[in-house]
Design a protein around this motif. Structure first.
Motif, PDB file in Angstrom:
ATOM      1  N   TYR A  19     -44.533  44.380  64.870  1.00 20.13           N
ATOM      2  CA  TYR A  19     -45.072  43.589  63.771  1.00 20.13           C
ATOM      3  C   TYR A  19     -43.916  43.207  62.853  1.00 20.13           C
ATOM      4  CZ  TYR A  19     -49.970  44.497  64.850  1.00 20.13           C
ATOM      5  OH  TYR A  19     -51.200  44.521  65.448  1.00 20.13           O
ATOM      6  N   PRO A  20     -44.044  42.120  62.104  1.00 24.63           N
ATOM      7  CA  PRO A  20     -42.986  41.765  61.150  1.00 24.63           C
ATOM      8  C   PRO A  20     -42.727  42.922  60.182  1.00 24.63           C
ATOM      9  CG  PRO A  20     -44.533  39.960  61.375  1.00 24.63           C
ATOM     10  CD  PRO A  20     -45.136  41.141  62.104  1.00 24.63           C
ATOM     11  N   GLU A  21     -41.498  43.014  59.730  1.00 23.78           N
ATOM     12  CA  GLU A  21     -41.146  44.063  58.783  1.00 23.78           C
ATOM     13  C   GLU A  21     -41.886  43.856  57.463  1.00 23.78           C
ATOM     14  OE1 GLU A  21     -36.951  44.431  58.227  1.00 23.78           O
ATOM     15  OE2 GLU A  21     -36.571  44.550  60.373  1.00 23.78           O
ATOM     16  N   ALA A  22     -42.183  44.959  56.806  1.00 29.53           N
ATOM     17  CA  ALA A  22     -42.815  44.891  55.491  1.00 29.53           C
ATOM     18  C   ALA A  22     -41.874  44.189  54.523  1.00 29.53           C
ATOM     19  CB  ALA A  22     -43.125  46.297  54.994  1.00 29.53           C
ATOM     20  N   ASP A  23     -42.474  43.495  53.587  1.00 29.13           N
ATOM     21  CA  ASP A  23     -41.698  42.775  52.571  1.00 29.13           C
ATOM     22  C   ASP A  23     -41.660  43.605  51.292  1.00 29.13           C
ATOM     23  OD1 ASP A  23     -40.470  41.058  50.850  1.00 29.13           O
ATOM     24  OD2 ASP A  23     -41.990  39.489  50.972  1.00 29.13           O
ATOM     25  N   PHE A  24     -40.659  44.466  51.164  1.00 28.31           N
ATOM     26  CA  PHE A  24     -40.536  45.299  49.974  1.00 28.31           C
ATOM     27  C   PHE A  24     -40.048  44.506  48.765  1.00 28.31           C
ATOM     28  CE2 PHE A  24     -36.473  45.542  52.074  1.00 28.31           C
ATOM     29  CZ  PHE A  24     -35.554  45.435  51.034  1.00 28.31           C
ATOM     30  N   THR A  25     -39.653  43.235  48.985  1.00 32.71           N
ATOM     31  CA  THR A  25     -39.208  42.383  47.876  1.00 32.71           C
ATOM     32  C   THR A  25     -40.364  41.632  47.231  1.00 32.71           C
ATOM     33  OG1 THR A  25     -38.817  40.381  49.197  1.00 32.71           O
ATOM     34  CG2 THR A  25     -37.015  41.995  49.088  1.00 32.71           C
ATOM     35  N   VAL A  26     -41.563  41.733  47.811  1.00 35.44           N
ATOM     36  CA  VAL A  26     -42.707  40.972  47.330  1.00 35.44           C
ATOM     37  C   VAL A  26     -43.118  41.419  45.921  1.00 35.44           C
ATOM     38  CG1 VAL A  26     -44.559  42.477  48.232  1.00 35.44           C
ATOM     39  CG2 VAL A  26     -44.894  40.007  48.138  1.00 35.44           C
ATOM     40  N   GLU A  27     -43.664  40.477  45.167  1.00 40.38           N
ATOM     41  CA  GLU A  27     -44.202  40.809  43.851  1.00 40.38           C
ATOM     42  C   GLU A  27     -45.274  41.877  44.021  1.00 40.38           C
ATOM     43  OE1 GLU A  27     -46.875  38.838  40.302  1.00 40.38           O
ATOM     44  OE2 GLU A  27     -46.687  37.794  42.190  1.00 40.38           O
ATOM     45  N   GLY A  28     -45.192  42.918  43.232  1.00 42.24           N
ATOM     46  CA  GLY A  28     -46.174  43.990  43.305  1.00 42.24           C
ATOM     47  C   GLY A  28     -45.627  45.265  42.706  1.00 42.24           C
ATOM     48  N   SER A  36     -41.208  49.388  52.933  1.00 41.79           N
ATOM     49  CA  SER A  36     -40.228  49.381  54.030  1.00 41.79           C
ATOM     50  C   SER A  36     -40.259  50.698  54.806  1.00 41.79           C
ATOM     51  CB  SER A  36     -38.819  49.114  53.500  1.00 41.79           C
ATOM     52  OG  SER A  36     -38.413  50.164  52.644  1.00 41.79           O
ATOM     53  N   LEU A  37     -40.880  51.729  54.237  1.00 38.00           N
ATOM     54  CA  LEU A  37     -41.009  53.020  54.912  1.00 38.00           C
ATOM     55  C   LEU A  37     -42.216  53.070  55.844  1.00 38.00           C
ATOM     56  CD1 LEU A  37     -40.318  55.290  51.805  1.00 38.00           C
ATOM     57  CD2 LEU A  37     -38.683  54.594  53.583  1.00 38.00           C
ATOM     58  N   PHE A  38     -43.107  52.083  55.754  1.00 35.65           N
ATOM     59  CA  PHE A  38     -44.332  52.079  56.546  1.00 35.65           C
ATOM     60  C   PHE A  38     -44.020  51.632  57.978  1.00 35.65           C
ATOM     61  CE2 PHE A  38     -46.823  50.820  52.461  1.00 35.65           C
ATOM     62  CZ  PHE A  38     -46.538  52.053  51.907  1.00 35.65           C
ATOM     63  N   PRO A  39     -44.706  52.195  58.962  1.00 36.41           N
ATOM     64  CA  PRO A  39     -44.437  51.810  60.353  1.00 36.41           C
ATOM     65  C   PRO A  39     -44.883  50.386  60.662  1.00 36.41           C
ATOM     66  CG  PRO A  39     -46.311  53.304  60.245  1.00 36.41           C
ATOM     67  CD  PRO A  39     -45.750  53.203  58.855  1.00 36.41           C
ATOM     68  N   ASN A  40     -44.143  49.725  61.535  1.00 37.69           N
ATOM     69  CA  ASN A  40     -44.515  48.391  62.003  1.00 37.69           C
ATOM     70  C   ASN A  40     -44.259  48.239  63.503  1.00 37.69           C
ATOM     71  OD1 ASN A  40     -41.643  48.336  61.613  1.00 37.69           O
ATOM     72  ND2 ASN A  40     -41.710  46.117  61.756  1.00 37.69           N
ATOM     73  N   GLU A  41     -44.032  49.369  64.164  1.00 31.31           N
ATOM     74  CA  GLU A  41     -43.691  49.325  65.579  1.00 31.31           C
ATOM     75  C   GLU A  41     -44.890  48.960  66.449  1.00 31.31           C
ATOM     76  OE1 GLU A  41     -43.007  52.016  63.633  1.00 31.31           O
ATOM     77  OE2 GLU A  41     -40.871  51.620  63.345  1.00 31.31           O
ATOM     78  N   ALA A  42     -44.587  48.213  67.495  1.00 31.86           N
ATOM     79  CA  ALA A  42     -45.607  47.863  68.487  1.00 31.86           C
ATOM     80  C   ALA A  42     -46.075  49.128  69.187  1.00 31.86           C
ATOM     81  CB  ALA A  42     -45.017  46.888  69.505  1.00 31.86           C
ATOM     82  N   TYR A 117     -47.446  43.127  51.119  1.00 34.25           N
ATOM     83  CA  TYR A 117     -46.203  43.482  51.804  1.00 34.25           C
ATOM     84  C   TYR A 117     -46.288  43.336  53.318  1.00 34.25           C
ATOM     85  CZ  TYR A 117     -48.970  47.739  51.380  1.00 34.25           C
ATOM     86  OH  TYR A 117     -50.001  48.629  51.358  1.00 34.25           O
ATOM     87  N   PHE A 118     -47.473  43.199  53.872  1.00 32.88           N
ATOM     88  CA  PHE A 118     -47.620  43.003  55.318  1.00 32.88           C
ATOM     89  C   PHE A 118     -48.350  41.714  55.667  1.00 32.88           C
ATOM     90  CE2 PHE A 118     -47.061  47.691  56.510  1.00 32.88           C
ATOM     91  CZ  PHE A 118     -45.876  47.453  57.166  1.00 32.88           C
ATOM     92  N   THR A 119     -48.435  40.760  54.756  1.00 29.18           N
ATOM     93  CA  THR A 119     -49.082  39.478  55.044  1.00 29.18           C
ATOM     94  C   THR A 119     -48.004  38.419  55.173  1.00 29.18           C
ATOM     95  OG1 THR A 119     -51.103  40.151  53.929  1.00 29.18           O
ATOM     96  CG2 THR A 119     -50.746  37.777  54.215  1.00 29.18           C
ATOM     97  N   THR A 120     -47.975  37.781  56.344  1.00 27.45           N
ATOM     98  CA  THR A 120     -46.881  36.852  56.644  1.00 27.45           C
ATOM     99  C   THR A 120     -47.276  35.386  56.576  1.00 27.45           C
ATOM    100  OG1 THR A 120     -47.347  37.027  59.003  1.00 27.45           O
ATOM    101  CG2 THR A 120     -45.708  38.539  58.098  1.00 27.45           C
ATOM    102  N   ASP A 121     -48.563  35.080  56.535  1.00 30.79           N
ATOM    103  CA  ASP A 121     -49.011  33.689  56.525  1.00 30.79           C
ATOM    104  C   ASP A 121     -50.087  33.527  55.457  1.00 30.79           C
ATOM    105  OD1 ASP A 121     -50.140  31.166  56.965  1.00 30.79           O
ATOM    106  OD2 ASP A 121     -49.938  31.308  59.144  1.00 30.79           O
ATOM    107  N   TRP A 122     -49.670  33.127  54.264  1.00 28.24           N
ATOM    108  CA  TRP A 122     -50.588  33.045  53.136  1.00 28.24           C
ATOM    109  C   TRP A 122     -51.546  31.868  53.237  1.00 28.24           C
ATOM    110  CZ3 TRP A 122     -51.635  37.001  50.276  1.00 28.24           C
ATOM    111  CH2 TRP A 122     -50.732  38.057  50.240  1.00 28.24           C
TER     112      TRP A 122
END
Length: 178
Positions: A19-28, A36-42, A117-122
């Motif tokens: 899965y795409p990496e989490a966006d820890f730079t996102v507003e929130g 960024s510590l959350f898993p995103n592995e297939a 942080y895990f939404t890639t297509d708004w």
């Protein structure tokens, strides 16, 4: 036992793609910063993985149908049962904001867009929320937070659908179009 999924989710369930990496730079809040510590592995489901039927039916769940609700992930689906207007929304929208540590800890209900942080297509996420709001569900279970019903659900979901770009889409982040 079969595992049914939308075909656009297959790369993440066959081990082909993370899965795409989490966006820890996102507003929130703090949770977004820790994402960024959350898993995103297939994962590899293997032979049990099956494509959901094209007709919207869900094998083994008579009366339920699946609805493609991308945004949080490309193959995200929600489930709806017309006879009682029950909705399982997954993370198309959620009942507790996930980027706020306070709200995660208190679990105070607040209808929100999908986890930032895990939404890639708004754009797809907005369209999915509007599609689900049009169903006028009587009860909803989301991926985060308590089940919702009544005025809390109906007014909250309609407000989210109408004001999605203002209340759900973050002001900045890796996956936010500027």
């Amino acid at each position: 036992m079969p595992v049914y999924a939308h075909e656009k989710e297959f790369p993440y369930l066959t081990g082909e793609q993370n899965y795409p990496e989490a966006d820890f730079t996102v507003e929130g809040g703090l949770v977004a910063k820790l994402s960024s510590l959350f898993p995103n592995e297939a994962i590899t489901v293997g032979k049990p993985l099956k494509k959901l039927p094209d007709d919207g039916s869900i094998p083994g769940l008579a009366g339920w149908r699946w609805i493609h609700t991308p945004g949080h992930s490309p193959g995200h689906v929600s489930f709806f049962r017309e006879k009682d207007r029950a909705l399982i929304a997954g993370d198309a929208f959620i009942a507790v904001r996930q980027d706020s540590l306070f709200q995660v800890l208190t679990q105070l209900p607040e209808i929100s867009g999908p986890p930032r942080y895990f939404t890639t297509d708004w754009v797809a996420a907005r369209d999915s929320v509007r599609r689900l709001a049009d169903l006028q569900p009587s009860v909803a279970i989301t991926g985060h937070g308590p089940p919702l019903s009544g005025e809390t659900l109906s007014s909250g979901l309609q407000k989210l659908a109408a004001d999605f770009d203002r209340v759900a889409v973050p002001d900045y982040g890796r996956y936010v179009e500027t």
